[in-house]
Design a protein around this motif. Structure first.
Motif, PDB file in Angstrom:
ATOM      1  N   VAL A 124       0.844  -1.193   0.000  1.00 59.01           N
ATOM      2  CA  VAL A 124       0.000   0.000   0.000  1.00 59.01           C
ATOM      3  C   VAL A 124       0.880   1.244   0.000  1.00 59.01           C
ATOM      4  O   VAL A 124       1.810   1.353   0.800  1.00 59.01           O
ATOM      5  CB  VAL A 124      -0.932   0.032   1.232  1.00 59.01           C
ATOM      6  CG1 VAL A 124      -1.862   1.243   1.162  1.00 59.01           C
ATOM      7  CG2 VAL A 124      -1.734  -1.266   1.344  1.00 59.01           C
ATOM      8  N   VAL A 125       0.550   2.175  -0.892  1.00 64.30           N
ATOM      9  CA  VAL A 125       1.217   3.480  -0.931  1.00 64.30           C
ATOM     10  C   VAL A 125       0.170   4.560  -0.686  1.00 64.30           C
ATOM     11  O   VAL A 125      -0.844   4.618  -1.380  1.00 64.30           O
ATOM     12  CB  VAL A 125       1.916   3.719  -2.282  1.00 64.30           C
ATOM     13  CG1 VAL A 125       2.414   5.168  -2.382  1.00 64.30           C
ATOM     14  CG2 VAL A 125       3.085   2.753  -2.456  1.00 64.30           C
ATOM     15  N   VAL A 126       0.403   5.397   0.313  1.00 64.18           N
ATOM     16  CA  VAL A 126      -0.460   6.544   0.598  1.00 64.18           C
ATOM     17  C   VAL A 126       0.274   7.800   0.141  1.00 64.18           C
ATOM     18  O   VAL A 126       1.396   8.063   0.576  1.00 64.18           O
ATOM     19  CB  VAL A 126      -0.795   6.643   2.100  1.00 64.18           C
ATOM     20  CG1 VAL A 126      -1.598   7.915   2.373  1.00 64.18           C
ATOM     21  CG2 VAL A 126      -1.563   5.405   2.564  1.00 64.18           C
ATOM     22  N   ILE A 127      -0.348   8.564  -0.750  1.00 65.78           N
ATOM     23  CA  ILE A 127       0.227   9.832  -1.207  1.00 65.78           C
ATOM     24  C   ILE A 127      -0.562  10.949  -0.539  1.00 65.78           C
ATOM     25  O   ILE A 127      -1.680  11.272  -0.948  1.00 65.78           O
ATOM     26  CB  ILE A 127       0.183   9.967  -2.742  1.00 65.78           C
ATOM     27  CG1 ILE A 127       0.898   8.783  -3.389  1.00 65.78           C
ATOM     28  CG2 ILE A 127       0.818  11.283  -3.179  1.00 65.78           C
ATOM     29  CD1 ILE A 127       0.948   8.849  -4.906  1.00 65.78           C
ATOM     30  N   ASP A 128      -0.009  11.508   0.522  1.00 66.12           N
ATOM     31  CA  ASP A 128      -0.696  12.525   1.317  1.00 66.12           C
ATOM     32  C   ASP A 128      -0.348  13.915   0.774  1.00 66.12           C
ATOM     33  O   ASP A 128       0.804  14.329   0.801  1.00 66.12           O
ATOM     34  CB  ASP A 128      -0.264  12.404   2.780  1.00 66.12           C
ATOM     35  CG  ASP A 128      -1.188  13.172   3.708  1.00 66.12           C
ATOM     36  OD1 ASP A 128      -2.154  13.780   3.214  1.00 66.12           O
ATOM     37  OD2 ASP A 128      -0.943  13.149   4.929  1.00 66.12           O
ATOM     38  N   GLY A 129      -1.373  14.614   0.286  1.00 71.21           N
ATOM     39  CA  GLY A 129      -1.134  15.906  -0.374  1.00 71.21           C
ATOM     40  C   GLY A 129      -0.720  15.693  -1.816  1.00 71.21           C
ATOM     41  O   GLY A 129       0.249  16.273  -2.293  1.00 71.21           O
ATOM     42  N   ALA A 130      -1.488  14.865  -2.537  1.00 74.82           N
ATOM     43  CA  ALA A 130      -1.115  14.492  -3.907  1.00 74.82           C
ATOM     44  C   ALA A 130      -1.012  15.699  -4.826  1.00 74.82           C
ATOM     45  O   ALA A 130      -0.256  15.675  -5.804  1.00 74.82           O
ATOM     46  CB  ALA A 130      -2.130  13.491  -4.465  1.00 74.82           C
ATOM     47  N   GLU A 131      -1.760  16.768  -4.516  1.00 75.08           N
ATOM     48  CA  GLU A 131      -1.702  17.961  -5.364  1.00 75.08           C
ATOM     49  C   GLU A 131      -0.351  18.664  -5.279  1.00 75.08           C
ATOM     50  O   GLU A 131      -0.055  19.554  -6.085  1.00 75.08           O
ATOM     51  CB  GLU A 131      -2.813  18.946  -4.974  1.00 75.08           C
ATOM     52  CG  GLU A 131      -2.669  19.569  -3.605  1.00 75.08           C
ATOM     53  CD  GLU A 131      -3.268  18.742  -2.485  1.00 75.08           C
ATOM     54  OE1 GLU A 131      -3.416  19.279  -1.368  1.00 75.08           O
ATOM     55  OE2 GLU A 131      -3.596  17.561  -2.729  1.00 75.08           O
ATOM     56  N   ASP A 132       0.489  18.273  -4.318  1.00 80.01           N
ATOM     57  CA  ASP A 132       1.807  18.900  -4.167  1.00 80.01           C
ATOM     58  C   ASP A 132       2.857  18.295  -5.106  1.00 80.01           C
ATOM     59  O   ASP A 132       4.006  18.758  -5.110  1.00 80.01           O
ATOM     60  CB  ASP A 132       2.299  18.752  -2.725  1.00 80.01           C
ATOM     61  CG  ASP A 132       1.454  19.549  -1.743  1.00 80.01           C
ATOM     62  OD1 ASP A 132       0.872  20.569  -2.171  1.00 80.01           O
ATOM     63  OD2 ASP A 132       1.372  19.154  -0.561  1.00 80.01           O
ATOM     64  N   MET A 133       2.500  17.265  -5.865  1.00 80.65           N
ATOM     65  CA  MET A 133       3.474  16.681  -6.791  1.00 80.65           C
ATOM     66  C   MET A 133       3.864  17.684  -7.871  1.00 80.65           C
ATOM     67  O   MET A 133       3.005  18.345  -8.455  1.00 80.65           O
ATOM     68  CB  MET A 133       2.913  15.417  -7.444  1.00 80.65           C
ATOM     69  CG  MET A 133       2.761  14.236  -6.519  1.00 80.65           C
ATOM     70  SD  MET A 133       2.243  12.726  -7.401  1.00 80.65           S
ATOM     71  CE  MET A 133       0.575  13.199  -7.873  1.00 80.65           C
ATOM     72  N   ASN A 134       5.177  17.789  -8.150  1.00 76.06           N
ATOM     73  CA  ASN A 134       5.574  18.627  -9.274  1.00 76.06           C
ATOM     74  C   ASN A 134       5.337  17.855 -10.570  1.00 76.06           C
ATOM     75  O   ASN A 134       5.006  16.658 -10.546  1.00 76.06           O
ATOM     76  CB  ASN A 134       7.027  19.098  -9.116  1.00 76.06           C
ATOM     77  CG  ASN A 134       8.052  17.966  -9.186  1.00 76.06           C
ATOM     78  OD1 ASN A 134       7.809  16.916  -9.772  1.00 76.06           O
ATOM     79  ND2 ASN A 134       9.210  18.189  -8.583  1.00 76.06           N
TER      80      ASN A 134
END
Length: 325
Positions: A124-134
């Motif tokens: 499992v991968v949780v991406i917290d704050g996905a909108e912060d990806m460049n």
């Protein structure tokens, strides 16, 4: 408020919980989920709750795992071998929080997902704050979504899903969370802040508009900040008053920094005004301007906190943008 990784408290969002439970129990669990909604309503808490549940091999309908369970303790400590968290990290050279999620972090997650689960279940991968990806990080994530590994799942948590690539959104199952009703807010406040007085408790529930995170920030930093936000949203303020507000917000008192609370409430208030304007039939172009401003405020806050920039100047910039809009 507890870190989402270690938080056993969860209320509301019954339809989202049911959707995750049904998908997992039916054997048709989608490889990517986009959990979205306003800040502070439990998105990350739900993501880690579901991650624990999957890793524990549980079947409980509410996705709960006992706090005494080894899986709960390892997820809380960040030591479970089949869970990886993607978020903005501290730059080892500057010792400051990065303003964005960079490609190297997403590449680590991609490599992690392609490994065999250490305990025979899920990765499992949780991406917290996905909108912060460049952009580079977002494109790296897109490759994983296009060719998802077996027995691996991505849980994207986002307060601004519109900032994600359309191709990322289209490859994830959407799981939007609504603001919490007052009954759930009251119960959570009683659990997190049992020493609050009845009047303050009721006012926080009203001010937070369904966000338990916002309510707890207000309880810690002072309700007076909400009064400043009400003032700037009600009418344009003079340059002198904007400077006075900026001084107030940027000044730390007894170690309490009010900047994050002010910006969170400013975005929440702007969102509420935008919804009201939409219901009143305001033209789409004006609504789009408000939405763009909400996104600019989120970006400004991330940059200030991540790069340790001048908070006073940032507040003045935000108030100037608000006045123009």
């Amino acid at each position: 408020m507890l870190d989402p990784r270690a938080n056993p408290h969860f209320r509301g969002h019954e339809s989202a919980v049911a959707a995750l439970h049904h998908a997992a129990m039916s054997g048709r669990l989608h490889h990517g989920w986009l959990i979205s909604g306003q800040p502070g309503i439990g998105k990350a808490t739900l993501a880690f709750r579901f991650a624990r549940w999957l890793l524990a091999g549980e079947s409980s309908a509410d996705l709960s795992v006992p706090e005494t369970a080894p899986v709960f303790r390892r997820v809380a400590a960040g030591t479970h071998p089949d869970l990886f968290t993607v978020e903005r990290r501290v730059n080892v050279k500057t010792e400051r929080l990065q303003s964005e999620i960079v490609i190297a972090t997403v590449q680590e997650a991609s490599a992690f997902m392609r490994l065999t689960p250490a305990e025979g279940g899920w990765r499992v991968v949780v991406i917290d704050g996905a909108e912060d990806m460049n952009p580079n990080a977002a494109n790296a994530l897109l490759k994983v979504l296009e060719e998802p590994p077996a027995r691996a799942i991505l849980l994207l948590v986002s307060s601004a899903p519109g900032r994600l690539l359309p191709t990322i959104r289209s490859r994830c199952r959407a799981l939007p969370l609504a603001p919490l009703p007052e009954t759930d807010m009251a119960a959570l406040l009683a659990a997190y802040a049992p020493d609050l007085g009845g009047e303050e408790h009721a006012r926080l529930v009203r001010l937070a508009e369904g966000s338990i995170g916002t309510a707890l920030s207000l309880a810690e930093d002072g309700i007076a900040v909400a009064g400043l936000v009400d003032e700037v949203l009600a009418a344009p303020v003079s340059p002198a008053r904007a400077q006075a507000i900026a001084d107030n917000v940027a000044r730390a008192v007894e170690g309490v920094d009010k900047f994050d609370t002010f910006m969170t409430l400013l975005r929440a208030g702007l969102a509420a005004h935008t919804r009201a304007a939409a219901r009143a039939g305001q033209p789409a172009a004006q609504l789009a301007g408000r939405v763009a401003l909400w996104q600019e405020f989120a970006k400004l806050e991330h940059e200030v906190l991540g790069l340790n920039l001048d908070k006073r100047a940032a507040v003045i910039v935000a108030l100037s943008q608000l006045h123009r809009t």
